[in-house]
Design a protein around this motif. Structure first.
Motif, PDB file in Angstrom:
ATOM      1  N   TRP A  44      27.419 104.910  77.111  1.00 56.21           N
ATOM      2  CA  TRP A  44      27.312 103.591  77.733  1.00 56.21           C
ATOM      3  C   TRP A  44      28.653 102.874  77.869  1.00 56.21           C
ATOM      4  CZ3 TRP A  44      22.935 101.723  79.896  1.00 56.21           C
ATOM      5  CH2 TRP A  44      21.753 102.390  79.604  1.00 56.21           C
ATOM      6  N   SER A  45      29.731 103.472  77.417  1.00 58.35           N
ATOM      7  CA  SER A  45      31.012 102.762  77.347  1.00 58.35           C
ATOM      8  C   SER A  45      31.590 102.407  78.714  1.00 58.35           C
ATOM      9  CB  SER A  45      32.025 103.562  76.530  1.00 58.35           C
ATOM     10  OG  SER A  45      32.275 104.814  77.149  1.00 58.35           O
ATOM     11  N   ASP A  46      31.084 103.000  79.781  1.00 59.45           N
ATOM     12  CA  ASP A  46      31.568 102.635  81.107  1.00 59.45           C
ATOM     13  C   ASP A  46      30.997 101.292  81.571  1.00 59.45           C
ATOM     14  OD1 ASP A  46      29.048 103.956  81.224  1.00 59.45           O
ATOM     15  OD2 ASP A  46      29.299 104.273  83.380  1.00 59.45           O
ATOM     16  N   LEU A  47      29.881 100.856  80.966  1.00 57.00           N
ATOM     17  CA  LEU A  47      29.222  99.606  81.363  1.00 57.00           C
ATOM     18  C   LEU A  47      29.289  98.516  80.302  1.00 57.00           C
ATOM     19  CD1 LEU A  47      25.957 101.059  82.947  1.00 57.00           C
ATOM     20  CD2 LEU A  47      28.054 100.348  84.113  1.00 57.00           C
ATOM     21  N   VAL A  48      29.586  98.907  79.061  1.00 55.72           N
ATOM     22  CA  VAL A  48      29.464  97.988  77.934  1.00 55.72           C
ATOM     23  C   VAL A  48      30.629  98.177  76.972  1.00 55.72           C
ATOM     24  CG1 VAL A  48      27.985  97.359  75.985  1.00 55.72           C
ATOM     25  CG2 VAL A  48      26.937  98.170  78.085  1.00 55.72           C
ATOM     26  N   GLU A  49      31.099  97.064  76.403  1.00 55.57           N
ATOM     27  CA  GLU A  49      32.040  97.116  75.278  1.00 55.57           C
ATOM     28  C   GLU A  49      31.228  96.848  74.019  1.00 55.57           C
ATOM     29  OE1 GLU A  49      35.303  94.458  75.818  1.00 55.57           O
ATOM     30  OE2 GLU A  49      35.720  95.224  77.832  1.00 55.57           O
ATOM     31  N   PHE A  50      31.468  97.634  72.964  1.00 61.60           N
ATOM     32  CA  PHE A  50      30.656  97.581  71.761  1.00 61.60           C
ATOM     33  C   PHE A  50      31.432  97.064  70.559  1.00 61.60           C
ATOM     34  CE2 PHE A  50      28.626 100.801  74.345  1.00 61.60           C
ATOM     35  CZ  PHE A  50      27.275 100.589  74.126  1.00 61.60           C
ATOM     36  N   GLU A  51      30.729  96.305  69.732  1.00 60.73           N
ATOM     37  CA  GLU A  51      31.159  95.969  68.378  1.00 60.73           C
ATOM     38  C   GLU A  51      29.991  96.361  67.478  1.00 60.73           C
ATOM     39  OE1 GLU A  51      32.332  92.142  65.579  1.00 60.73           O
ATOM     40  OE2 GLU A  51      32.102  91.858  67.739  1.00 60.73           O
ATOM     41  N   ILE A  52      30.262  97.131  66.435  1.00 61.35           N
ATOM     42  CA  ILE A  52      29.200  97.617  65.561  1.00 61.35           C
ATOM     43  C   ILE A  52      29.470  97.141  64.146  1.00 61.35           C
ATOM     44  CG2 ILE A  52      28.054  99.662  64.643  1.00 61.35           C
ATOM     45  CD1 ILE A  52      28.800 101.077  67.284  1.00 61.35           C
ATOM     46  N   VAL A  53      28.486  96.443  63.580  1.00 64.23           N
ATOM     47  CA  VAL A  53      28.623  95.835  62.257  1.00 64.23           C
ATOM     48  C   VAL A  53      27.504  96.338  61.349  1.00 64.23           C
ATOM     49  CG1 VAL A  53      28.719  93.654  61.009  1.00 64.23           C
ATOM     50  CG2 VAL A  53      29.553  93.767  63.371  1.00 64.23           C
ATOM     51  N   PRO A  54      27.846  97.039  60.253  1.00 65.45           N
ATOM     52  CA  PRO A  54      26.800  97.409  59.295  1.00 65.45           C
ATOM     53  C   PRO A  54      26.225  96.138  58.662  1.00 65.45           C
ATOM     54  CG  PRO A  54      28.865  98.566  58.825  1.00 65.45           C
ATOM     55  CD  PRO A  54      29.160  97.529  59.852  1.00 65.45           C
ATOM     56  N   VAL A  55      24.905  96.062  58.556  1.00 62.33           N
ATOM     57  CA  VAL A  55      24.258  94.883  57.989  1.00 62.33           C
ATOM     58  C   VAL A  55      23.220  95.285  56.952  1.00 62.33           C
ATOM     59  CG1 VAL A  55      24.659  93.430  60.017  1.00 62.33           C
ATOM     60  CG2 VAL A  55      22.570  94.790  59.881  1.00 62.33           C
ATOM     61  N   VAL A  56      22.910  94.329  56.076  1.00 60.02           N
ATOM     62  CA  VAL A  56      21.907  94.503  55.030  1.00 60.02           C
ATOM     63  C   VAL A  56      20.896  93.374  55.181  1.00 60.02           C
ATOM     64  CG1 VAL A  56      21.534  94.587  52.528  1.00 60.02           C
ATOM     65  CG2 VAL A  56      23.632  95.543  53.511  1.00 60.02           C
ATOM     66  N   PRO A  57      19.592  93.687  55.160  1.00 59.80           N
ATOM     67  CA  PRO A  57      18.598  92.608  55.249  1.00 59.80           C
ATOM     68  C   PRO A  57      18.813  91.574  54.147  1.00 59.80           C
ATOM     69  CG  PRO A  57      17.543  94.744  55.497  1.00 59.80           C
ATOM     70  CD  PRO A  57      18.968  95.010  55.081  1.00 59.80           C
ATOM     71  N   SER A  58      18.589  90.314  54.482  1.00 61.21           N
ATOM     72  CA  SER A  58      18.862  89.240  53.525  1.00 61.21           C
ATOM     73  C   SER A  58      18.020  89.360  52.264  1.00 61.21           C
ATOM     74  CB  SER A  58      18.679  87.873  54.179  1.00 61.21           C
ATOM     75  OG  SER A  58      17.380  87.758  54.706  1.00 61.21           O
ATOM     76  N   ALA A  59      16.795  89.853  52.368  1.00 65.23           N
ATOM     77  CA  ALA A  59      15.964  90.020  51.166  1.00 65.23           C
ATOM     78  C   ALA A  59      16.591  91.021  50.194  1.00 65.23           C
ATOM     79  CB  ALA A  59      14.556  90.459  51.549  1.00 65.23           C
ATOM     80  N   GLU A  60      17.165  92.090  50.727  1.00 69.64           N
ATOM     81  CA  GLU A  60      17.825  93.080  49.871  1.00 69.64           C
ATOM     82  C   GLU A  60      19.114  92.513  49.276  1.00 69.64           C
ATOM     83  OE1 GLU A  60      18.312  96.892  51.771  1.00 69.64           O
ATOM     84  OE2 GLU A  60      16.271  96.778  52.594  1.00 69.64           O
ATOM     85  N   THR A  61      19.834  91.729  50.046  1.00 70.66           N
ATOM     86  CA  THR A  61      21.043  91.090  49.528  1.00 70.66           C
ATOM     87  C   THR A  61      20.683  90.139  48.390  1.00 70.66           C
ATOM     88  OG1 THR A  61      22.161  91.298  51.650  1.00 70.66           O
ATOM     89  CG2 THR A  61      23.012  89.635  50.124  1.00 70.66           C
ATOM     90  N   ARG A  62      19.620  89.400  48.571  1.00 74.66           N
ATOM     91  CA  ARG A  62      19.186  88.482  47.505  1.00 74.66           C
ATOM     92  C   ARG A  62      18.880  89.252  46.222  1.00 74.66           C
ATOM     93  NH1 ARG A  62      14.309  84.020  47.527  1.00 74.66           N
ATOM     94  NH2 ARG A  62      14.728  83.307  45.417  1.00 74.66           N
ATOM     95  N   GLU A  63      18.204  90.393  46.318  1.00 71.24           N
ATOM     96  CA  GLU A  63      17.922  91.221  45.137  1.00 71.24           C
ATOM     97  C   GLU A  63      19.213  91.662  44.453  1.00 71.24           C
ATOM     98  OE1 GLU A  63      15.511  94.519  46.313  1.00 71.24           O
ATOM     99  OE2 GLU A  63      13.862  93.234  47.005  1.00 71.24           O
ATOM    100  N   THR A  64      20.230  91.949  45.240  1.00 76.70           N
ATOM    101  CA  THR A  64      21.515  92.376  44.681  1.00 76.70           C
ATOM    102  C   THR A  64      22.230  91.233  43.983  1.00 76.70           C
ATOM    103  OG1 THR A  64      21.741  94.024  46.424  1.00 76.70           O
ATOM    104  CG2 THR A  64      23.758  93.377  45.285  1.00 76.70           C
ATOM    105  N   ILE A  65      22.183  90.053  44.562  1.00 79.23           N
ATOM    106  CA  ILE A  65      22.909  88.901  44.042  1.00 79.23           C
ATOM    107  C   ILE A  65      22.178  88.186  42.904  1.00 79.23           C
ATOM    108  CG2 ILE A  65      23.791  86.593  44.687  1.00 79.23           C
ATOM    109  CD1 ILE A  65      25.458  88.934  45.762  1.00 79.23           C
ATOM    110  N   GLU A  66      20.871  88.220  42.925  1.00 81.31           N
ATOM    111  CA  GLU A  66      20.054  87.465  41.965  1.00 81.31           C
ATOM    112  C   GLU A  66      20.471  87.689  40.505  1.00 81.31           C
ATOM    113  OE1 GLU A  66      17.422  84.557  41.104  1.00 81.31           O
ATOM    114  OE2 GLU A  66      17.794  85.263  43.144  1.00 81.31           O
ATOM    115  N   PRO A  67      20.713  88.936  40.043  1.00 74.09           N
ATOM    116  CA  PRO A  67      21.117  89.107  38.636  1.00 74.09           C
ATOM    117  C   PRO A  67      22.459  88.468  38.279  1.00 74.09           C
ATOM    118  CG  PRO A  67      20.382  91.195  39.586  1.00 74.09           C
ATOM    119  CD  PRO A  67      20.486  90.194  40.708  1.00 74.09           C
ATOM    120  N   LEU A  68      23.262  88.165  39.292  1.00 70.95           N
ATOM    121  CA  LEU A  68      24.587  87.597  39.031  1.00 70.95           C
ATOM    122  C   LEU A  68      24.565  86.078  38.985  1.00 70.95           C
ATOM    123  CD1 LEU A  68      26.520  89.899  41.516  1.00 70.95           C
ATOM    124  CD2 LEU A  68      26.238  90.218  39.059  1.00 70.95           C
ATOM    125  N   LEU A  69      23.431  85.472  39.285  1.00 69.91           N
ATOM    126  CA  LEU A  69      23.352  84.007  39.326  1.00 69.91           C
ATOM    127  C   LEU A  69      23.084  83.420  37.938  1.00 69.91           C
ATOM    128  CD1 LEU A  69      21.285  83.584  42.600  1.00 69.91           C
ATOM    129  CD2 LEU A  69      23.752  83.533  42.316  1.00 69.91           C
TER     130      LEU A  69
END
Length: 90
Positions: free
Chosen positions: A65-90
């Motif tokens: 698709w690069s002839d029609l589109v410029e891409f930016e790709i960002v790895p993401v984590v669902p916010s619920a999973e991030t909360r589980e990761t951060i919760e023990p540190l609070l």
């Protein structure tokens, strides 16, 4: 893994993209899963959520698709999973 794919339509022109999509489909390799997408009202950008375990699958798809589109790709984590990761540190 989940990836937020930010696409910039060349010249804010969505017609060639939708034409190819209609004629050939998304052209995704096996193992790359389309989750959903959202388009800006001015056709400047598309935000797609994609899922895969091998980033090379994204590279294969982007190359088609690069002839029609410029891409930016960002790895993401669902916010619920991030909360589980951060919760023990609070």
């Amino acid at each position: 893994m989940l990836f937020m794919v930010i696409e910039r339509f060349r010249n804010r022109d969505a017609k060639p993209i939708y034409r190819r999509l209609r004629e050939k489909g998304r052209g995704m390799p096996d193992g790359l899963k389309y989750v959903g997408s959202w388009i800006e009202a001015n056709f400047d950008r598309c935000f797609q959520l994609m899922e895969c375990d091998d980033a090379r699958l994204l590279q294969q798809w982007v190359a088609q698709w690069s002839d029609l589109v410029e891409f930016e790709i960002v790895p993401v984590v669902p916010s619920a999973e991030t909360r589980e990761t951060i919760e023990p540190l609070l």
